[in-house]
Design a protein around this motif. Structure first.
Motif, short mmCIF file in Angstrom:
data_model
loop_
_atom_site.label_atom_id
_atom_site.label_comp_id
_atom_site.label_asym_id
_atom_site.label_seq_id
_atom_site.Cartn_x
_atom_site.Cartn_y
_atom_site.Cartn_z
N ASP A 88 53.72 33.93 30.11
CA ASP A 88 53.41 33.16 31.31
C ASP A 88 54.14 31.82 31.30
O ASP A 88 54.73 31.41 32.31
CB ASP A 88 51.89 32.94 31.42
CG ASP A 88 51.50 32.45 32.79
OD1 ASP A 88 51.55 33.26 33.73
OD2 ASP A 88 51.19 31.26 32.94
N ALA A 89 54.11 31.16 30.14
CA ALA A 89 54.78 29.86 30.02
C ALA A 89 56.29 30.02 30.22
O ALA A 89 56.96 29.17 30.80
CB ALA A 89 54.49 29.24 28.65
N TYR A 90 56.81 31.13 29.76
CA TYR A 90 58.26 31.37 29.87
C TYR A 90 58.67 31.53 31.34
O TYR A 90 59.58 30.86 31.82
CB TYR A 90 58.64 32.62 29.08
CG TYR A 90 60.13 32.86 29.02
CD1 TYR A 90 60.94 31.99 28.29
CD2 TYR A 90 60.71 33.94 29.65
CE1 TYR A 90 62.31 32.20 28.22
CE2 TYR A 90 62.08 34.16 29.57
CZ TYR A 90 62.87 33.29 28.86
OH TYR A 90 64.22 33.50 28.78
N PHE A 91 57.96 32.39 32.04
CA PHE A 91 58.38 32.66 33.42
C PHE A 91 58.10 31.46 34.33
O PHE A 91 58.78 31.30 35.34
CB PHE A 91 57.69 33.92 33.95
CG PHE A 91 58.11 35.15 33.18
CD1 PHE A 91 59.44 35.48 33.05
CD2 PHE A 91 57.17 35.96 32.55
CE1 PHE A 91 59.85 36.59 32.32
CE2 PHE A 91 57.57 37.08 31.83
CZ PHE A 91 58.91 37.40 31.71
N ASP A 92 57.10 30.66 33.98
CA ASP A 92 56.78 29.51 34.84
C ASP A 92 57.26 28.18 34.27
O ASP A 92 56.80 27.11 34.70
CB ASP A 92 55.27 29.47 35.13
CG ASP A 92 54.87 30.53 36.17
OD1 ASP A 92 55.77 31.18 36.73
OD2 ASP A 92 53.67 30.70 36.41
N ASN A 93 58.17 28.23 33.31
CA ASN A 93 58.87 27.02 32.80
C ASN A 93 57.95 25.96 32.21
O ASN A 93 58.10 24.78 32.51
CB ASN A 93 59.68 26.34 33.93
CG ASN A 93 60.35 27.31 34.85
OD1 ASN A 93 60.85 28.34 34.41
ND2 ASN A 93 60.36 27.02 36.13
N VAL A 94 57.00 26.37 31.42
CA VAL A 94 56.07 25.39 30.86
C VAL A 94 56.40 25.15 29.38
O VAL A 94 56.44 26.10 28.59
CB VAL A 94 54.60 25.87 30.99
CG1 VAL A 94 53.65 24.73 30.64
CG2 VAL A 94 54.32 26.37 32.41
N PRO A 95 56.62 23.88 28.98
CA PRO A 95 56.94 23.61 27.59
C PRO A 95 55.70 23.70 26.70
O PRO A 95 54.78 22.89 26.83
CB PRO A 95 57.49 22.18 27.62
CG PRO A 95 56.88 21.56 28.83
CD PRO A 95 56.61 22.67 29.82
N VAL A 96 55.66 24.69 25.85
CA VAL A 96 54.54 24.84 24.92
C VAL A 96 55.10 25.21 23.55
O VAL A 96 56.03 26.03 23.47
CB VAL A 96 53.56 25.96 25.38
CG1 VAL A 96 52.39 26.08 24.41
CG2 VAL A 96 53.03 25.70 26.79
N LEU A 97 54.56 24.59 22.52
CA LEU A 97 54.92 24.99 21.16
C LEU A 97 53.83 25.90 20.62
O LEU A 97 52.66 25.48 20.52
CB LEU A 97 55.06 23.74 20.26
CG LEU A 97 55.22 24.01 18.76
CD1 LEU A 97 56.45 24.86 18.44
CD2 LEU A 97 55.29 22.69 17.99
N TYR A 98 54.18 27.13 20.35
CA TYR A 98 53.23 28.07 19.75
C TYR A 98 53.51 28.13 18.26
O TYR A 98 54.66 28.31 17.84
CB TYR A 98 53.38 29.46 20.39
CG TYR A 98 52.96 29.46 21.85
CD1 TYR A 98 51.60 29.47 22.19
CD2 TYR A 98 53.89 29.42 22.87
CE1 TYR A 98 51.21 29.43 23.52
CE2 TYR A 98 53.50 29.39 24.20
CZ TYR A 98 52.15 29.40 24.52
OH TYR A 98 51.74 29.36 25.83
N ILE A 99 52.47 27.96 17.48
CA ILE A 99 52.62 28.07 16.02
C ILE A 99 51.78 29.25 15.57
O ILE A 99 50.56 29.29 15.82
CB ILE A 99 52.18 26.78 15.31
CG1 ILE A 99 53.07 25.61 15.76
CG2 ILE A 99 52.25 26.96 13.79
CD1 ILE A 99 52.69 24.27 15.13
N THR A 100 52.44 30.22 14.95
CA THR A 100 51.71 31.40 14.51
C THR A 100 51.76 31.47 12.98
O THR A 100 52.78 31.14 12.37
CB THR A 100 52.34 32.68 15.10
OG1 THR A 100 53.75 32.68 14.83
CG2 THR A 100 52.14 32.73 16.60
N GLY A 101 50.65 31.88 12.39
CA GLY A 101 50.63 32.06 10.95
C GLY A 101 51.28 33.39 10.59
O GLY A 101 51.28 34.33 11.39
N GLN A 102 51.87 33.43 9.42
CA GLN A 102 52.51 34.68 8.97
C GLN A 102 52.09 34.93 7.52
O GLN A 102 51.65 34.00 6.83
CB GLN A 102 54.04 34.52 9.09
CG GLN A 102 54.86 35.75 8.75
CD GLN A 102 54.50 36.98 9.58
OE1 GLN A 102 53.53 37.69 9.23
NE2 GLN A 102 55.24 37.25 10.65
#
Ligand SMILES: Cc1ncc(C[n+]2csc(CCOP(=O)(O)OP(=O)(O)O)c2C)c(N)n1
Ligand SMILES: [Mg+2]
Length: 580
Positions: free
Chosen positions: A85-99
């Motif tokens: 959603d953020a990608y298609f609507d141009n919203v700057p968000v930093l997602y941090i995922t654990g691995q």
């Protein structure tokens, strides 16, 4: 310094004060450091999708970056709706995922998985992020954080993701000894608008289309400045809906497949369309591209060169520019231009606006008016500075077509991905980001059911959110489609097709939320509505009986000027007779 502490410090240094997430083994160090940070609040969101969308709401409201965190595997798959959603609507968000720990990670081994809940993330999200990276070297963390932050804002904004193994999170670094990122911004310079100016001097029927790129404070101010100098008529896209209040005399409404009839009729007569910060997707032009103002010239202003180059409409003059730079240039040249007077054009538009605005549409064409009457009632209670968010489906279009914006009021919705369950999480993000006193999250019954865990956060923090369920007891948007194209076979959308709602009253109450059930008749009871809308936090279930429709609505093979229900030919031709 512990890496996860460094990450928390970095996020705070970028102005992030609230981080949304969901716990899980592989993200524990990051969440612990965020939780321990004295200036950042960690908000446990009860679903990663809620967290991912809340971070978007936070970014939209602050104009800064949002941040959401999740654990590995299923945590990430749950976040992906928000990331897309953020990608298609141009919203700057930093997602941090654990691995999983680097020593458990399978890397190139030809097996599916080595660590528990391991999943390759960076490649999975690469088509829906601007930048995504597995950070398997602690020394690279500062560089990658800086780069990710930079990338989120560079050019057309969007989400970025850093996938961080647990042993990296708990590792140690000396930040002074680590490499740092040196941004090389590819700044778009001042656009050359020399080719554009003669087009303005020639145009008898110019029109402005405001898209998502016009929503910023700076752009809104410049647009007002422009309209003071030049009363060019305006339409907006769905995503540009809140870039201008409707009190501008020549604001013709929202254009597009579900746009206002006034806007769609008006745009059909434009001989010059200046498109600012919109990609002109088919929701705006209609599927019949050949019928979208074929005789007109379109000045297409966009900061994304790929959108300009890939678009299928031929009659465009492409201007690769940020909206604000273009507007500044345009404003500076206006005094020296010889612009044709627009008396007839203005007269025509006034007439169209008075006859085909949304209120006329509702009175004339809508059988079941209940949904629209609610939005109209809401219009009397919203205040300057409020935020209105609509979900996806008919409710989205009822609101977008009918809501009236007051000063500093914002309207958010999802344009590109359009995931049901958008409204409440986004409202949560906005609530943590702003001082808005009233945030309205307007959902369909289907979408409410899909995102109910958001009620947990709303209730826990007593957020200033009024959740409205537009309950037509069906998946209205698809149901309308089934009535049109599937002989009213209602599989999955309606009680006759196996669709069933739970008790929303019980749900709201189980979260300790104040709950109201109202119907159309109650909307005339002013004291009741005062009482309801004066609540800081509550759930309002608005019962809508009978089938519902969005009106106007463009059918697939029709030109934009002829949405359903169609005007009879006589009336249609008469509307344009001023030009004959
Ligand atoms: C996650 C997701 N699944 C499916 C859809 C397809 N879809 C679009 S609108 C809609 C119906 C929404 O029903 P409801 O929330 O009750 O809103 P209404 O249209 O009745 O106002 C559906 C199923 C979607 N947009 N998002
Ligand atoms: Mg519904």
């Amino acid at each position: 310094m512990k890496v996860s502490d460094y990450i928390a410090d970095f996020l705070y240094s970028k102005g992030i004060k609230t981080i949304f997430g969901y716990q899980g083994g592989m993200i524990t160090h990051v969440i612990d450091s965020i939780g321990n940070h004295k200036n950042i609040d960690y908000i446990q969101c009860y679903h990663e999708q809620t967290a991912a969308l809340a971070a978007e709401g936070y970014a939209k409201e602050t104009g800064n970056i949002g941040c959401a965190v999740s654990s590995s595997g299923p945590g990430v798959t749950n976040m992906m709706t928000g990331i897309a959603d953020a990608y298609f609507d141009n919203v700057p968000v930093l997602y941090i995922t654990g691995q999983v720990n680097t020593y458990e990670y399978k890397y190139d081994k030809p097996i599916r998985q080595q660590g528990f809940q391991e999943m390759e993330v960076a490649s999975l999200v690469s088509p829906i992020t601007k930048y995504a990276k597995l950070l398997d070297n602690a020394e690279e963390v500062p560089y990658e954080l800086e780069k990710a932050f930079f990338m989120a804002f560079e050019g057309r904004k969007g989400p970025v993701l850093l996938d961080i193994p647990l042993n990296i999170q708990r590792g140690n670094i000396n930040p002074d000894k680590c490499k740092h990122f040196q941004p090389t911004a590819t700044k778009l310079g001042v656009p050359s608008i020399d080719t554009v100016l003669p087009l303005l001097e020639k145009a008898q029927h110019p029109m402005l289309l405001l898209g998502a790129g016009c929503n910023g404070q700076i752009e809104q101010t410049l647009i007002k400045e422009l309209l003071n100098l030049w009363q060019i008529p305006v339409v907006t896209s769905l995503m540009g809906r809140s870039s201008l209040t409707e009190d501008y005399k020549y604001h013709m409404g929202m254009v597009g497949s579900y746009g206002n009839r006034s806007a769609n009729m008006a745009i059909s007569q434009a001989d010059l369309l200046i498109v600012l910060g919109s990609r002109l997707d088919t929701r705006q032009t209609g599927a019949r591209l050949d019928a979208f103002i074929p005789e007109a010239t379109i000045i297409h202003v966009n900061e994304d060169i790929n959108e300009l180059e890939s678009h299928r409409l031929p009659n465009r003059v492409k201007v690769h520019s940020k909206v604000d730079s273009f507007l500044r240039e345009l404003i500076s040249h206006l005094p020296s231009l010889h612009l044709p007077e627009m008396k007839v054009w203005h007269e025509f538009l006034k007439e169209i606006r008075s006859k085909y605005n949304q209120l006329c549409e509702i009175t004339r064409f809508v059988d079941n008016k209940a949904p629209y009457v609610f939005v109209e009632a809401l219009n009397s209670y919203t205040k300057p500075g409020d935020i209105v968010i609509s979900d996806i489906g008919q409710n989205q279009m009822w609101v977008a077509q009918t809501i009236r914006l007051k000063d500093d009021m914002k309207y958010f919705t999802s344009g590109g991905l359009a995931p049901m369950g958008y409204a409440m999480p986004t409202a949560i993000g906005c609530a943590f980001a702003s001082s808005a006193k009233n945030i309205y999250a307007i959902c369909g019954d289907g979408a409410f059911h899909m995102s109910t865990q958001s009620l947990g956060v709303i209730s826990q923090y007593k957020l200033p959110i009024k959740v409205v369920i537009m309950n037509n007891n069906c998946l209205g948007m698809i149901n309308q489609f089934q009535r049109l194209y599937f002989d009213s076979r209602f599989y999955g959308t309606h009680p006759t097709g196996g669709f069933q709602n739970p008790s929303f009253e019980d749900m709201a109450k189980s979260y300790g939320l104040k709950y109201y059930k109202i119907t159309e008749e109650d909307l005339t009871d002013k004291s009741l509505l005062e009482e309801i809308f004066n609540n800081k936090t509550c759930v309002i279930e608005y019962i809508i009986n009978g089938f519902t429709s969005v009106c106007p609505k463009l059918e697939y093979d029709k030109p934009l000027s002829k949405p359903m229900p169609m005007l009879d030919e006589d009336e249609f031709n008469r509307a344009f007779s001023i030009f004959n």
